[in-house]
Motif scaffolding. Structure first.
Motif, PDB file in Angstrom:
ATOM      1  N   ARG A  38      27.884  33.730  68.604  1.00  0.00           N
ATOM      2  CA  ARG A  38      28.863  32.524  68.165  1.00  0.00           C
ATOM      3  C   ARG A  38      29.828  31.780  69.347  1.00  0.00           C
ATOM      4  N   ALA A  39      29.953  30.592  69.381  1.00  0.00           N
ATOM      5  CA  ALA A  39      31.194  29.776  69.726  1.00  0.00           C
ATOM      6  C   ALA A  39      32.232  30.344  68.751  1.00  0.00           C
ATOM      7  N   ALA A  40      33.495  30.322  69.635  1.00  0.00           N
ATOM      8  CA  ALA A  40      34.702  30.104  68.765  1.00  0.00           C
ATOM      9  C   ALA A  40      35.379  29.092  67.718  1.00  0.00           C
ATOM     10  N   ASP A  41      34.374  27.872  68.091  1.00  0.00           N
ATOM     11  CA  ASP A  41      34.063  26.842  66.963  1.00  0.00           C
ATOM     12  C   ASP A  41      32.931  27.259  65.462  1.00  0.00           C
ATOM     13  N   GLY A  42      31.841  28.311  65.284  1.00  0.00           N
ATOM     14  CA  GLY A  42      30.995  29.130  64.477  1.00  0.00           C
ATOM     15  C   GLY A  42      29.961  28.632  65.107  1.00  0.00           C
ATOM     16  N   SER A  43      29.258  27.212  66.267  1.00  0.00           N
ATOM     17  CA  SER A  43      28.125  27.203  66.534  1.00  0.00           C
ATOM     18  C   SER A  43      27.764  28.468  67.316  1.00  0.00           C
ATOM     19  N   PHE A  44      26.259  28.463  67.473  1.00  0.00           N
ATOM     20  CA  PHE A  44      25.282  29.178  68.541  1.00  0.00           C
ATOM     21  C   PHE A  44      25.562  29.035  69.789  1.00  0.00           C
ATOM     22  N   CYS A  45      25.133  30.153  70.383  1.00  0.00           N
ATOM     23  CA  CYS A  45      25.499  30.014  71.602  1.00  0.00           C
ATOM     24  C   CYS A  45      24.398  30.863  72.833  1.00  0.00           C
ATOM     25  N   ALA A  46      24.708  31.352  73.390  1.00  0.00           N
ATOM     26  CA  ALA A  46      24.139  31.959  74.840  1.00  0.00           C
ATOM     27  C   ALA A  46      24.645  33.710  74.773  1.00  0.00           C
ATOM     28  N   ALA A  47      24.163  34.729  74.061  1.00  0.00           N
ATOM     29  CA  ALA A  47      24.683  36.010  74.167  1.00  0.00           C
ATOM     30  C   ALA A  47      25.386  36.484  75.673  1.00  0.00           C
ATOM     31  N   GLY A  48      26.730  36.775  75.384  1.00  0.00           N
ATOM     32  CA  GLY A  48      27.694  36.583  76.595  1.00  0.00           C
ATOM     33  C   GLY A  48      29.072  35.482  76.751  1.00  0.00           C
ATOM     34  N   GLY A  87      14.684  50.493  69.625  1.00  0.00           N
ATOM     35  CA  GLY A  87      14.143  49.148  69.462  1.00  0.00           C
ATOM     36  C   GLY A  87      14.348  48.447  70.259  1.00  0.00           C
ATOM     37  N   PRO A  88      12.838  47.200  69.863  1.00  0.00           N
ATOM     38  CA  PRO A  88      13.565  46.023  71.009  1.00  0.00           C
ATOM     39  C   PRO A  88      15.396  45.067  70.361  1.00  0.00           C
ATOM     40  N   VAL A  89      15.581  44.666  71.387  1.00  0.00           N
ATOM     41  CA  VAL A  89      16.454  43.605  71.282  1.00  0.00           C
ATOM     42  C   VAL A  89      16.391  42.235  71.815  1.00  0.00           C
ATOM     43  N   VAL A  90      16.056  41.658  71.345  1.00  0.00           N
ATOM     44  CA  VAL A  90      15.603  39.658  71.605  1.00  0.00           C
ATOM     45  C   VAL A  90      16.610  39.379  71.684  1.00  0.00           C
ATOM     46  N   ALA A  91      16.860  38.607  72.942  1.00  0.00           N
ATOM     47  CA  ALA A  91      17.492  37.110  73.264  1.00  0.00           C
ATOM     48  C   ALA A  91      16.181  36.227  72.654  1.00  0.00           C
ATOM     49  N   HIS A  92      18.245  35.103  71.877  1.00  0.00           N
ATOM     50  CA  HIS A  92      17.638  33.910  71.643  1.00  0.00           C
ATOM     51  C   HIS A  92      19.548  32.802  71.876  1.00  0.00           C
ATOM     52  N   GLY A  93      18.494  31.304  71.448  1.00  0.00           N
ATOM     53  CA  GLY A  93      19.418  31.065  71.443  1.00  0.00           C
ATOM     54  C   GLY A  93      20.793  30.220  72.751  1.00  0.00           C
ATOM     55  N   GLN A  94      19.625  31.259  74.123  1.00  0.00           N
ATOM     56  CA  GLN A  94      19.906  30.304  75.488  1.00  0.00           C
ATOM     57  C   GLN A  94      19.038  29.301  75.907  1.00  0.00           C
ATOM     58  N   ALA A 147      20.883  40.180  82.579  1.00  0.00           N
ATOM     59  CA  ALA A 147      21.554  41.045  82.767  1.00  0.00           C
ATOM     60  C   ALA A 147      23.245  41.640  82.285  1.00  0.00           C
ATOM     61  N   PHE A 148      23.393  40.242  81.229  1.00  0.00           N
ATOM     62  CA  PHE A 148      24.647  40.574  80.569  1.00  0.00           C
ATOM     63  C   PHE A 148      24.357  42.365  79.594  1.00  0.00           C
ATOM     64  N   LEU A 149      22.940  41.724  78.813  1.00  0.00           N
ATOM     65  CA  LEU A 149      22.679  42.305  78.063  1.00  0.00           C
ATOM     66  C   LEU A 149      22.215  43.701  78.391  1.00  0.00           C
ATOM     67  N   ARG A 150      21.611  43.660  79.600  1.00  0.00           N
ATOM     68  CA  ARG A 150      21.568  45.026  80.010  1.00  0.00           C
ATOM     69  C   ARG A 150      22.165  46.561  80.380  1.00  0.00           C
ATOM     70  N   SER A 151      23.673  45.247  80.790  1.00  0.00           N
ATOM     71  CA  SER A 151      24.646  45.720  81.182  1.00  0.00           C
ATOM     72  C   SER A 151      25.331  46.812  80.349  1.00  0.00           C
ATOM     73  N   ARG A 152      24.955  45.826  78.747  1.00  0.00           N
ATOM     74  CA  ARG A 152      25.735  46.569  77.758  1.00  0.00           C
ATOM     75  C   ARG A 152      24.278  47.443  76.550  1.00  0.00           C
ATOM     76  N   LEU A 153      23.567  47.169  76.955  1.00  0.00           N
ATOM     77  CA  LEU A 153      22.594  48.690  76.184  1.00  0.00           C
ATOM     78  C   LEU A 153      22.867  49.615  76.613  1.00  0.00           C
ATOM     79  N   GLY A 154      22.822  50.795  75.371  1.00  0.00           N
ATOM     80  CA  GLY A 154      23.289  52.181  75.094  1.00  0.00           C
ATOM     81  C   GLY A 154      24.363  52.365  75.338  1.00  0.00           C
ATOM     82  N   ALA A 155      25.840  51.226  75.172  1.00  0.00           N
ATOM     83  CA  ALA A 155      26.784  51.754  75.830  1.00  0.00           C
ATOM     84  C   ALA A 155      27.460  52.778  74.519  1.00  0.00           C
ATOM     85  N   PRO A 156      28.771  52.996  74.293  1.00  0.00           N
ATOM     86  CA  PRO A 156      28.940  54.314  73.201  1.00  0.00           C
ATOM     87  C   PRO A 156      30.053  52.872  72.292  1.00  0.00           C
TER      88      PRO A 156
END
Length: 277
Positions: free
Chosen positions: A219-229, A249-256, A266-275
């Motif tokens: 979500r962008a600051a104005d509430g619209s959808f945008c790409a993860a990260g 299970g799977p984490v599926v990106a969309h909105g980009q 690359a952004f999501l992979r860097s955060r997978l498994g983060a505490p």
């Protein structure tokens, strides 16, 4: 967790072309859409060869078909529109195994007659909920016949518009054929960091035993959808909370866009498994 993407993010009307782009962008699998095979998203018919071509193209590239999109407006005000959706669900579910998946994703719908994701005030009426229960009961029977699962995604504009409504649906239907697709961007439009983290934590706590897939748009600051990260969602917290709850299970990106997809992967992979923070 495994990283996927909406197949329809990429141009192409055949699985070979689309899956080549998926692999090049850095994803491990897809949520497939029959439009990527040159068909309507919910076709009247799917030839066995067309379904087998999807599974074969995925296997050839070491990709997984995590799910196939089967969305229609389940509480459309016209009962015939709902009945047509059920007929097409039967077609899609009957070919899921050949596609290489056992999960069909659904949209719980809205009373809006033209947009299945747009809010309508009648969504809150008891009749809308009763129609959803009737339609979901039929869908579960179809899923049982074809040995597939159904993934329900809470959407702010739909009759199931929150984690609490999703939990109510699960409890009232009482079938292990249905589960949840959880997207943090669907839990709010505009919220502070503390509020969004609270909403995410509450949703995961409430639904953890039934989450089949996570979605990742922002979500962008104005509430619209945008790409993860590129927006305000705390993905480290979201993915960490899922990890803590035992989700793998799977984490599926969309909105980009297709061009943005390698950066999103690359952004999501860097955060997978983060505490969870």
């Amino acid at each position: 967790m495994r990283l996927g993407v909406f197949a329809r993010t990429f141009p192409g009307r055949d699985p070979e072309t689309v899956f080549g782009a998926v692999l090049a962008a850095g994803f491990e699998g897809v949520q497939y859409n029959m439009a990527c095979s040159g068909l309507p998203p919910m076709p009247d018919a799917i030839e066995a060869g067309a379904a087998m071509a999807v599974g074969a193209a995925a296997r050839a590239r070491g990709l997984r078909v995590f799910a196939v999109s089967g969305t229609w407006n389940m509480i459309h005000p016209d009962p015939e529109v709902r009945a047509e959706g059920q007929r097409r669900l039967e077609v899609l579910a009957s070919r899921a195994a050949l596609l290489g998946t056992d999960l069909v994703t659904l949209c719980t719908g809205t009373r809006d007659p033209s947009d299945p994701w747009r809010h309508h005030p009648d969504n809150a009426r008891p009749e809308a909920w009763a129609d959803l229960i009737a339609e979901m009961t039929r869908a579960v029977a179809t899923a049982t016949r074809h040995d597939v699962l159904l993934g329900i995604e809470p959407e702010l504009g739909n009759v199931v518009n929150s984690a609490e409504a999703a939990r109510r649906l699960l409890d009232e239907i009482g079938s292990d054929r249905i589960g949840i697709v959880l997207d943090p961007a669907n839990l709010f439009e505009i919220a502070t960091r503390d509020t969004q983290r609270r909403l995410v934590s509450q949703a995961v706590d409430l639904l953890a035993d039934r989450i089949l897939m996570a979605h990742a748009k922002d979500r962008a600051a104005d509430g619209s959808f945008c790409a993860a990260g590129s927006g305000v969602i705390d993905f480290e917290h979201f993915l960490g909370t899922l990890h803590r709850a035992g989700f793998d299970g799977p984490v599926v990106a969309h909105g980009q866009t297709a061009a943005e997809s390698p950066v999103v992967a690359a952004f999501l992979r860097s955060r997978l498994g983060a505490p969870a923070g």
